[in-house]
Design a protein around this motif. Structure first.
Motif, PDB file in Angstrom:
ATOM      1  N   ARG A  80       0.712  -1.330   0.041  1.00 18.44           N
ATOM      2  CA  ARG A  80       0.171  -0.049  -0.172  1.00 18.44           C
ATOM      3  C   ARG A  80       0.749   1.489  -0.055  1.00 18.44           C
ATOM      4  NH1 ARG A  80      -5.001   1.215   4.236  1.00 18.44           N
ATOM      5  NH2 ARG A  80      -6.026   2.816   3.066  1.00 18.44           N
ATOM      6  N   PHE A  81       1.985   1.431   1.003  1.00 17.34           N
ATOM      7  CA  PHE A  81       2.721   2.434   0.924  1.00 17.34           C
ATOM      8  C   PHE A  81       3.556   2.550  -0.336  1.00 17.34           C
ATOM      9  CE2 PHE A  81       1.006   3.101   4.802  1.00 17.34           C
ATOM     10  CZ  PHE A  81       1.840   4.126   5.552  1.00 17.34           C
ATOM     11  N   LEU A  82       3.979   1.518  -1.005  1.00 18.59           N
ATOM     12  CA  LEU A  82       5.040   1.644  -2.138  1.00 18.59           C
ATOM     13  C   LEU A  82       4.121   2.165  -3.187  1.00 18.59           C
ATOM     14  CD1 LEU A  82       7.377  -1.552  -1.975  1.00 18.59           C
ATOM     15  CD2 LEU A  82       7.807   0.942  -1.669  1.00 18.59           C
ATOM     16  N   LYS A  83       2.893   1.705  -3.318  1.00 23.43           N
ATOM     17  CA  LYS A  83       1.665   1.970  -4.259  1.00 23.43           C
ATOM     18  C   LYS A  83       1.654   3.589  -4.178  1.00 23.43           C
ATOM     19  CE  LYS A  83      -2.407   0.913  -6.436  1.00 23.43           C
ATOM     20  NZ  LYS A  83      -3.712   0.027  -6.267  1.00 23.43           N
ATOM     21  N   ALA A  84       1.457   4.008  -3.018  1.00 24.89           N
ATOM     22  CA  ALA A  84       1.364   5.388  -2.753  1.00 24.89           C
ATOM     23  C   ALA A  84       2.449   6.359  -3.167  1.00 24.89           C
ATOM     24  CB  ALA A  84       0.748   5.643  -1.569  1.00 24.89           C
ATOM     25  N   GLY A  85       3.652   5.812  -3.210  1.00 25.13           N
ATOM     26  CA  GLY A  85       5.012   6.363  -3.469  1.00 25.13           C
ATOM     27  C   GLY A  85       5.711   6.984  -2.221  1.00 25.13           C
ATOM     28  N   VAL A  86       5.151   6.130  -0.996  1.00 28.30           N
ATOM     29  CA  VAL A  86       5.778   6.607   0.280  1.00 28.30           C
ATOM     30  C   VAL A  86       7.373   5.994   0.132  1.00 28.30           C
ATOM     31  CG1 VAL A  86       5.573   6.522   2.598  1.00 28.30           C
ATOM     32  CG2 VAL A  86       3.766   6.616   1.350  1.00 28.30           C
ATOM     33  N   PRO A  87       8.549   6.889   0.508  1.00 31.90           N
ATOM     34  CA  PRO A  87       9.645   6.378   0.514  1.00 31.90           C
ATOM     35  C   PRO A  87       9.917   5.383   1.580  1.00 31.90           C
ATOM     36  CG  PRO A  87       9.646   8.718   0.312  1.00 31.90           C
ATOM     37  CD  PRO A  87       8.345   8.551   0.924  1.00 31.90           C
ATOM     38  N   LEU A  88      10.567   4.207   1.028  1.00 28.65           N
ATOM     39  CA  LEU A  88      11.077   3.283   2.121  1.00 28.65           C
ATOM     40  C   LEU A  88      12.460   3.253   2.448  1.00 28.65           C
ATOM     41  CD1 LEU A  88      10.591   0.106   3.092  1.00 28.65           C
ATOM     42  CD2 LEU A  88      11.442  -0.434   0.807  1.00 28.65           C
ATOM     43  N   VAL A  89      12.292   3.317   3.909  1.00 28.21           N
ATOM     44  CA  VAL A  89      13.886   3.579   4.367  1.00 28.21           C
ATOM     45  C   VAL A  89      14.602   2.209   4.759  1.00 28.21           C
ATOM     46  CG1 VAL A  89      15.072   4.646   6.449  1.00 28.21           C
ATOM     47  CG2 VAL A  89      13.034   5.628   5.454  1.00 28.21           C
ATOM     48  N   GLU A  90      13.983   1.189   5.161  1.00 26.01           N
ATOM     49  CA  GLU A  90      14.709   0.145   5.621  1.00 26.01           C
ATOM     50  C   GLU A  90      13.545  -1.312   5.656  1.00 26.01           C
ATOM     51  OE1 GLU A  90      17.368  -1.649   9.144  1.00 26.01           O
ATOM     52  OE2 GLU A  90      16.614   0.070   9.337  1.00 26.01           O
ATOM     53  N   GLY A  91      13.854  -2.271   5.235  1.00 23.77           N
ATOM     54  CA  GLY A  91      12.983  -3.460   5.462  1.00 23.77           C
ATOM     55  C   GLY A  91      12.293  -3.741   4.176  1.00 23.77           C
ATOM     56  N   PRO A  92      11.393  -4.923   4.517  1.00 26.52           N
ATOM     57  CA  PRO A  92      11.106  -5.440   5.652  1.00 26.52           C
ATOM     58  C   PRO A  92      12.227  -6.169   6.167  1.00 26.52           C
ATOM     59  CG  PRO A  92       9.286  -6.044   3.967  1.00 26.52           C
ATOM     60  CD  PRO A  92      10.181  -5.163   3.351  1.00 26.52           C
ATOM     61  N   ILE A  93      12.336  -6.246   7.284  1.00 29.43           N
ATOM     62  CA  ILE A  93      13.478  -7.102   8.118  1.00 29.43           C
ATOM     63  C   ILE A  93      12.843  -8.169   9.048  1.00 29.43           C
ATOM     64  CG2 ILE A  93      15.271  -5.630   7.829  1.00 29.43           C
ATOM     65  CD1 ILE A  93      15.077  -4.396  10.609  1.00 29.43           C
ATOM     66  N   SER A  94      13.354  -9.263   9.122  1.00 29.34           N
ATOM     67  CA  SER A  94      13.048 -10.212  10.197  1.00 29.34           C
ATOM     68  C   SER A  94      13.619 -10.234  11.351  1.00 29.34           C
ATOM     69  CB  SER A  94      12.711 -11.534   9.617  1.00 29.34           C
ATOM     70  OG  SER A  94      11.988 -11.690   8.525  1.00 29.34           O
ATOM     71  N   LEU A  95      13.448 -10.030  12.333  1.00 25.26           N
ATOM     72  CA  LEU A  95      14.087  -9.952  13.687  1.00 25.26           C
ATOM     73  C   LEU A  95      14.254 -11.352  14.172  1.00 25.26           C
ATOM     74  CD1 LEU A  95      12.236  -6.721  15.223  1.00 25.26           C
ATOM     75  CD2 LEU A  95      14.417  -7.015  13.806  1.00 25.26           C
ATOM     76  N   ARG A  96      15.265 -11.595  15.169  1.00 23.92           N
ATOM     77  CA  ARG A  96      15.403 -12.807  15.752  1.00 23.92           C
ATOM     78  C   ARG A  96      14.296 -13.562  16.628  1.00 23.92           C
ATOM     79  NH1 ARG A  96      21.400 -12.333  18.635  1.00 23.92           N
ATOM     80  NH2 ARG A  96      20.394 -10.588  19.323  1.00 23.92           N
ATOM     81  N   ASN A  97      13.467 -12.516  17.080  1.00 25.83           N
ATOM     82  CA  ASN A  97      12.332 -12.950  17.708  1.00 25.83           C
ATOM     83  C   ASN A  97      11.128 -13.440  17.026  1.00 25.83           C
ATOM     84  OD1 ASN A  97      11.476 -10.514  17.232  1.00 25.83           O
ATOM     85  ND2 ASN A  97      11.174  -9.622  19.193  1.00 25.83           N
ATOM     86  N   GLY A  98      11.299 -13.322  15.561  1.00 25.89           N
ATOM     87  CA  GLY A  98      10.035 -13.652  14.778  1.00 25.89           C
ATOM     88  C   GLY A  98       9.272 -12.422  14.180  1.00 25.89           C
ATOM     89  N   TRP A  99       9.653 -11.275  15.054  1.00 22.18           N
ATOM     90  CA  TRP A  99       8.925 -10.082  14.451  1.00 22.18           C
ATOM     91  C   TRP A  99       9.373  -9.440  13.092  1.00 22.18           C
ATOM     92  CZ3 TRP A  99       8.941  -6.420  19.184  1.00 22.18           C
ATOM     93  CH2 TRP A  99       8.273  -7.032  20.569  1.00 22.18           C
ATOM     94  N   LYS A 100       8.452  -8.801  12.253  1.00 17.74           N
ATOM     95  CA  LYS A 100       9.051  -8.335  11.081  1.00 17.74           C
ATOM     96  C   LYS A 100       8.742  -6.812  11.219  1.00 17.74           C
ATOM     97  CE  LYS A 100       7.558 -12.151   8.429  1.00 17.74           C
ATOM     98  NZ  LYS A 100       6.328 -12.642   7.547  1.00 17.74           N
ATOM     99  N   ILE A 112       8.010   6.379   9.901  1.00 22.11           N
ATOM    100  CA  ILE A 112       7.143   5.546  10.628  1.00 22.11           C
ATOM    101  C   ILE A 112       7.394   3.998  10.627  1.00 22.11           C
ATOM    102  CG2 ILE A 112       4.797   4.914  10.045  1.00 22.11           C
ATOM    103  CD1 ILE A 112       4.580   7.598   8.620  1.00 22.11           C
ATOM    104  N   GLU A 113       7.428   3.429  11.599  1.00 24.38           N
ATOM    105  CA  GLU A 113       7.540   1.874  11.590  1.00 24.38           C
ATOM    106  C   GLU A 113       6.354   1.111  11.473  1.00 24.38           C
ATOM    107  OE1 GLU A 113       9.948  -1.276  14.564  1.00 24.38           O
ATOM    108  OE2 GLU A 113       9.780   0.768  15.244  1.00 24.38           O
ATOM    109  N   PHE A 114       6.346  -0.039  10.904  1.00 25.17           N
ATOM    110  CA  PHE A 114       5.209  -0.883  11.161  1.00 25.17           C
ATOM    111  C   PHE A 114       5.931  -2.126  11.725  1.00 25.17           C
ATOM    112  CE2 PHE A 114       3.678   2.018   7.918  1.00 25.17           C
ATOM    113  CZ  PHE A 114       2.362   2.068   8.598  1.00 25.17           C
ATOM    114  N   LEU A 115       5.361  -2.888  12.511  1.00 21.88           N
ATOM    115  CA  LEU A 115       5.542  -4.020  13.091  1.00 21.88           C
ATOM    116  C   LEU A 115       4.713  -4.919  13.153  1.00 21.88           C
ATOM    117  CD1 LEU A 115       8.086  -5.370  15.234  1.00 21.88           C
ATOM    118  CD2 LEU A 115       6.553  -4.265  17.031  1.00 21.88           C
ATOM    119  N   GLU A 116       5.173  -6.360  12.558  1.00 19.04           N
ATOM    120  CA  GLU A 116       4.217  -7.398  12.656  1.00 19.04           C
ATOM    121  C   GLU A 116       4.792  -8.481  13.795  1.00 19.04           C
ATOM    122  OE1 GLU A 116       3.536 -11.174   9.779  1.00 19.04           O
ATOM    123  OE2 GLU A 116       3.314  -9.558   8.871  1.00 19.04           O
ATOM    124  N   PRO A 117       4.218  -8.468  14.847  1.00 14.02           N
ATOM    125  CA  PRO A 117       4.838  -9.693  15.870  1.00 14.02           C
ATOM    126  C   PRO A 117       4.616 -10.896  15.520  1.00 14.02           C
ATOM    127  CG  PRO A 117       2.981  -8.237  16.807  1.00 14.02           C
ATOM    128  CD  PRO A 117       3.122  -7.820  15.190  1.00 14.02           C
TER     129      PRO A 117
END
Length: 117
Positions: A80-100, A112-117
């Motif tokens: 949704r954000f890429l389609k709207a042209g919002v600049p991506l800074v980093e990620g998506p990354i997977s963390l050691r605890n399983g979060w994205k 703005i960070e988005f976190l998927e636990p």
């Protein structure tokens, strides 16, 4: 016990920032307050609240802070954000605890960070 009530941001273009959060993150406008020389918009999405304060000060400096929203589907947020042209800074990354996690730059220069636990 403390709970964050809202996050406030000073912004140069309050309508642009307000529309960004309403269009891409489904916030709704709770209230708009206008004082001589100042406009404040309160936005809400469930328990998340933002207070936008329009500022014409050229001296505003970005702080070392960011907003983080929890999501159940980070892939859809990224699309949704890429389609709207919002600049991506980093990620998506997977963390050691399983979060994205993924980071974008918002219309006021906020991180703005988005976190998927």
């Amino acid at each position: 016990m403390l709970k964050i009530h809202h996050y406030a941001m000073e912004v140069f273009d309050i309508n642009k920032v307000s529309n960004f959060y309403k269009d891409l993150l489904d916030f709704v406008e709770d209230e708009k307050v206008e004082f001589p020389g100042e406009v404040i918009i309160f936005l809400r999405n469930a328990e998340a609240r933002l207070e936008l304060i329009e500022s014409k000060q050229e001296s505003m400096l970005p702080g070392n802070v960011h907003l983080c929203f929890e999501t159940v589907n980070i892939r859809k947020v990224v699309e949704r954000f890429l389609k709207a042209g919002v600049p991506l800074v980093e990620g998506p990354i997977s963390l050691r605890n399983g979060w994205k996690s993924v980071f974008f730059i918002g219309p006021a220069g906020e991180l703005i960070e988005f976190l998927e636990p």
